[in-house]
Motif scaffolding. Structure first.
Motif, PDB file in Angstrom:
ATOM      1  N   LYS A  48      89.444  54.469  12.343  1.00  8.96           N
ATOM      2  CA  LYS A  48      88.891  53.480  13.284  1.00  8.96           C
ATOM      3  C   LYS A  48      89.252  53.838  14.722  1.00  8.96           C
ATOM      4  O   LYS A  48      88.448  53.649  15.629  1.00  8.96           O
ATOM      5  CB  LYS A  48      89.391  52.075  12.934  1.00  8.96           C
ATOM      6  N   VAL A  49      90.460  54.344  14.921  1.00 11.18           N
ATOM      7  CA  VAL A  49      90.877  54.774  16.259  1.00 11.18           C
ATOM      8  C   VAL A  49      89.939  55.869  16.751  1.00 11.18           C
ATOM      9  O   VAL A  49      89.457  55.826  17.888  1.00 11.18           O
ATOM     10  CB  VAL A  49      92.339  55.281  16.256  1.00 11.18           C
ATOM     11  N   GLU A  50      89.657  56.821  15.902  1.00  8.88           N
ATOM     12  CA  GLU A  50      88.802  57.946  16.295  1.00  8.88           C
ATOM     13  C   GLU A  50      87.359  57.517  16.514  1.00  8.88           C
ATOM     14  O   GLU A  50      86.685  58.053  17.386  1.00  8.88           O
ATOM     15  CB  GLU A  50      88.848  59.044  15.239  1.00  8.88           C
ATOM     16  N   ALA A  51      86.891  56.555  15.751  1.00  8.54           N
ATOM     17  CA  ALA A  51      85.482  56.154  15.809  1.00  8.54           C
ATOM     18  C   ALA A  51      85.170  55.152  16.912  1.00  8.54           C
ATOM     19  O   ALA A  51      84.054  55.113  17.420  1.00  8.54           O
ATOM     20  CB  ALA A  51      85.051  55.570  14.462  1.00  8.54           C
ATOM     21  N   SER A  52      86.143  54.350  17.288  1.00  7.62           N
ATOM     22  CA  SER A  52      85.873  53.254  18.220  1.00  7.62           C
ATOM     23  C   SER A  52      85.695  53.732  19.663  1.00  7.62           C
ATOM     24  O   SER A  52      86.425  54.587  20.143  1.00  7.62           O
ATOM     25  CB  SER A  52      87.015  52.235  18.171  1.00  7.62           C
ATOM     26  N   GLN A  53      84.717  53.150  20.323  1.00 13.90           N
ATOM     27  CA  GLN A  53      84.512  53.399  21.752  1.00 13.90           C
ATOM     28  C   GLN A  53      85.164  52.304  22.593  1.00 13.90           C
ATOM     29  O   GLN A  53      85.354  52.465  23.787  1.00 13.90           O
ATOM     30  CB  GLN A  53      83.005  53.466  22.063  1.00 13.90           C
ATOM     31  N   ASP A  54      85.474  51.194  21.949  1.00 13.55           N
ATOM     32  CA  ASP A  54      86.087  50.047  22.621  1.00 13.55           C
ATOM     33  C   ASP A  54      87.600  50.249  22.662  1.00 13.55           C
ATOM     34  O   ASP A  54      88.252  50.354  21.626  1.00 13.55           O
ATOM     35  CB  ASP A  54      85.733  48.771  21.837  1.00 13.55           C
ATOM     36  N   MET A  55      88.163  50.315  23.878  1.00 18.24           N
ATOM     37  CA  MET A  55      89.590  50.623  24.019  1.00 18.24           C
ATOM     38  C   MET A  55      90.477  49.547  23.395  1.00 18.24           C
ATOM     39  O   MET A  55      91.516  49.867  22.810  1.00 18.24           O
ATOM     40  CB  MET A  55      89.951  50.834  25.494  1.00 18.24           C
ATOM     41  N   TYR A  56      90.072  48.291  23.461  1.00 12.96           N
ATOM     42  CA  TYR A  56      90.872  47.229  22.846  1.00 12.96           C
ATOM     43  C   TYR A  56      90.926  47.435  21.328  1.00 12.96           C
ATOM     44  O   TYR A  56      92.007  47.390  20.729  1.00 12.96           O
ATOM     45  CB  TYR A  56      90.301  45.842  23.186  1.00 12.96           C
ATOM     46  N   GLN A  57      89.769  47.671  20.698  1.00 10.65           N
ATOM     47  CA  GLN A  57      89.737  47.897  19.251  1.00 10.65           C
ATOM     48  C   GLN A  57      90.520  49.159  18.875  1.00 10.65           C
ATOM     49  O   GLN A  57      91.222  49.187  17.871  1.00 10.65           O
ATOM     50  CB  GLN A  57      88.295  48.026  18.763  1.00 10.65           C
ATOM     51  N   LYS A  58      90.385  50.187  19.703  1.00 11.00           N
ATOM     52  CA  LYS A  58      91.093  51.445  19.471  1.00 11.00           C
ATOM     53  C   LYS A  58      92.607  51.207  19.479  1.00 11.00           C
ATOM     54  O   LYS A  58      93.325  51.663  18.592  1.00 11.00           O
ATOM     55  CB  LYS A  58      90.693  52.448  20.560  1.00 11.00           C
ATOM     56  N   MET A  59      93.082  50.449  20.466  1.00 13.65           N
ATOM     57  CA  MET A  59      94.519  50.195  20.584  1.00 13.65           C
ATOM     58  C   MET A  59      95.025  49.304  19.442  1.00 13.65           C
ATOM     59  O   MET A  59      96.127  49.507  18.940  1.00 13.65           O
ATOM     60  CB  MET A  59      94.846  49.567  21.942  1.00 13.65           C
ATOM     61  N   GLU A  60      94.234  48.327  19.045  1.00 13.81           N
ATOM     62  CA  GLU A  60      94.634  47.452  17.931  1.00 13.81           C
ATOM     63  C   GLU A  60      94.736  48.242  16.634  1.00 13.81           C
ATOM     64  O   GLU A  60      95.690  48.088  15.877  1.00 13.81           O
ATOM     65  CB  GLU A  60      93.654  46.276  17.780  1.00 13.81           C
ATOM     66  N   ALA A  61      93.754  49.086  16.388  1.00 14.09           N
ATOM     67  CA  ALA A  61      93.787  49.922  15.181  1.00 14.09           C
ATOM     68  C   ALA A  61      94.962  50.905  15.253  1.00 14.09           C
ATOM     69  O   ALA A  61      95.630  51.160  14.243  1.00 14.09           O
ATOM     70  CB  ALA A  61      92.466  50.665  15.014  1.00 14.09           C
ATOM     71  N   ALA A  62      95.234  51.435  16.441  1.00 12.46           N
ATOM     72  CA  ALA A  62      96.347  52.378  16.618  1.00 12.46           C
ATOM     73  C   ALA A  62      97.676  51.705  16.307  1.00 12.46           C
ATOM     74  O   ALA A  62      98.551  52.310  15.669  1.00 12.46           O
ATOM     75  CB  ALA A  62      96.353  52.932  18.039  1.00 12.46           C
ATOM     76  N   LYS A  63      97.842  50.465  16.741  1.00  5.56           N
ATOM     77  CA  LYS A  63      99.097  49.737  16.460  1.00  5.56           C
ATOM     78  C   LYS A  63      99.348  49.628  14.964  1.00  5.56           C
ATOM     79  O   LYS A  63     100.454  49.898  14.484  1.00  5.56           O
ATOM     80  CB  LYS A  63      99.045  48.318  17.052  1.00  5.56           C
ATOM     81  N   VAL A  64      98.312  49.243  14.235  1.00  4.12           N
ATOM     82  CA  VAL A  64      98.450  49.086  12.784  1.00  4.12           C
ATOM     83  C   VAL A  64      98.731  50.442  12.143  1.00  4.12           C
ATOM     84  O   VAL A  64      99.665  50.588  11.340  1.00  4.12           O
ATOM     85  CB  VAL A  64      97.192  48.439  12.157  1.00  4.12           C
ATOM     86  N   ALA A  65      97.946  51.437  12.498  1.00 10.50           N
ATOM     87  CA  ALA A  65      98.094  52.759  11.896  1.00 10.50           C
ATOM     88  C   ALA A  65      99.479  53.339  12.170  1.00 10.50           C
ATOM     89  O   ALA A  65     100.146  53.836  11.243  1.00 10.50           O
ATOM     90  CB  ALA A  65      97.014  53.702  12.425  1.00 10.50           C
ATOM     91  N   LEU A  66      99.915  53.290  13.411  1.00 11.42           N
ATOM     92  CA  LEU A  66     101.224  53.865  13.751  1.00 11.42           C
ATOM     93  C   LEU A  66     102.352  53.136  13.037  1.00 11.42           C
ATOM     94  O   LEU A  66     103.298  53.769  12.549  1.00 11.42           O
ATOM     95  CB  LEU A  66     101.430  53.865  15.264  1.00 11.42           C
ATOM     96  N   ALA A  67     102.260  51.809  12.950  1.00  8.05           N
ATOM     97  CA  ALA A  67     103.296  51.043  12.248  1.00  8.05           C
ATOM     98  C   ALA A  67     103.351  51.444  10.777  1.00  8.05           C
ATOM     99  O   ALA A  67     104.435  51.619  10.199  1.00  8.05           O
ATOM    100  CB  ALA A  67     103.034  49.544  12.385  1.00  8.05           C
ATOM    101  N   GLU A  68     102.186  51.625  10.164  1.00 10.16           N
ATOM    102  CA  GLU A  68     102.150  52.000   8.748  1.00 10.16           C
ATOM    103  C   GLU A  68     102.604  53.445   8.533  1.00 10.16           C
ATOM    104  O   GLU A  68     103.304  53.741   7.563  1.00 10.16           O
ATOM    105  CB  GLU A  68     100.758  51.773   8.158  1.00 10.16           C
ATOM    106  N   PHE A  69     102.210  54.347   9.428  1.00  8.56           N
ATOM    107  CA  PHE A  69     102.691  55.720   9.312  1.00  8.56           C
ATOM    108  C   PHE A  69     104.215  55.751   9.456  1.00  8.56           C
ATOM    109  O   PHE A  69     104.905  56.448   8.709  1.00  8.56           O
ATOM    110  CB  PHE A  69     102.044  56.633  10.356  1.00  8.56           C
ATOM    111  N   LYS A  70     104.730  54.997  10.410  1.00  3.69           N
ATOM    112  CA  LYS A  70     106.190  54.963  10.606  1.00  3.69           C
ATOM    113  C   LYS A  70     106.886  54.380   9.381  1.00  3.69           C
ATOM    114  O   LYS A  70     107.949  54.863   8.986  1.00  3.69           O
ATOM    115  CB  LYS A  70     106.534  54.179  11.871  1.00  3.69           C
TER     116      LYS A  70
END
Length: 183
Positions: A48-70
């Motif tokens: 979703k981070v890679e696909a999204s053009q909307d920076m807010y959606q990109k950042m929200e997806a990044a937060k979830v992904a990074l937390a889960e990867f960590k």
């Protein structure tokens, strides 16, 4: 009676199988100490981070992904794919030093990881450190002789260093590899 119980269980689980995020979230509930489940859930958000053009959606997806990867790394810190995918996210949200750091961690675990080599090379290329970038692209193409993007990147390094003649064979190789992938 047993088949009736399985039928109920299947119907009951159907809502969990609705989509990947729902399925993976369910997996986290049932197997909270599985690095693999956290990886799968995080990877869905990385896409979703890679696909999204909307920076807010990109950042929200990044937060979830990074937390889960960590969280996955807390369970098992020897999976180079987790570091690599974190690098992809950091790159996409423009946290380039963090991207570089996790790509290097991926390469510590798996020195012959062509995608991590290529992406680290891209970071150096973007900083106009073409000779350093060349080293990473060359290693990636040595490992994966069909890695068209790395060949194109290697050609771009030569081009930017003012050696267009040396760039041509790499561009041709990239075209050849990508046309083979289209078949």
């Amino acid at each position: 009676v047993v088949s009736m119980l399985f039928a109920f269980k299947t119907v009951n689980r159907n809502k969990v199988w609705k989509d990947n995020p729902t399925l993976f979230a369910s997996g986290i509930e049932s197997a909270p100490n599985s690095a693999r489940v956290h990886f799968a859930y995080a990877n869905d958000f990385r896409e979703k981070v890679e696909a999204s053009q909307d920076m807010y959606q990109k950042m929200e997806a990044a937060k979830v992904a990074l937390a889960e990867f960590k969280r996955g790394l807390e369970i098992y810190d020897q999976d180079e794919r987790i570091y690599y995918n974190m690098g992809v996210i950091y790159y996409n949200i423009n946290e380039l030093e963090k991207a570089k750091e996790v790509y290097q961690k991926a390469l510590k675990l798996k020195p012959d990881y062509p995608e991590a080599l290529n992406n680290l090379g891209v970071l150096f290329f973007n900083n106009k450190e073409y000779t350093l970038a060349q080293n990473y692209f060359k290693k990636a193409t040595d490992i994966n002789k069909n890695y068209g993007d790395a060949f194109a990147n290697l050609g771009a390094c030569y081009h930017n260093l003012g050696d267009a003649q040396s760039a041509i064979p790499y561009y041709k190789k990239e075209l050849e590899k990508n046309s083979q992938n289209l078949k």
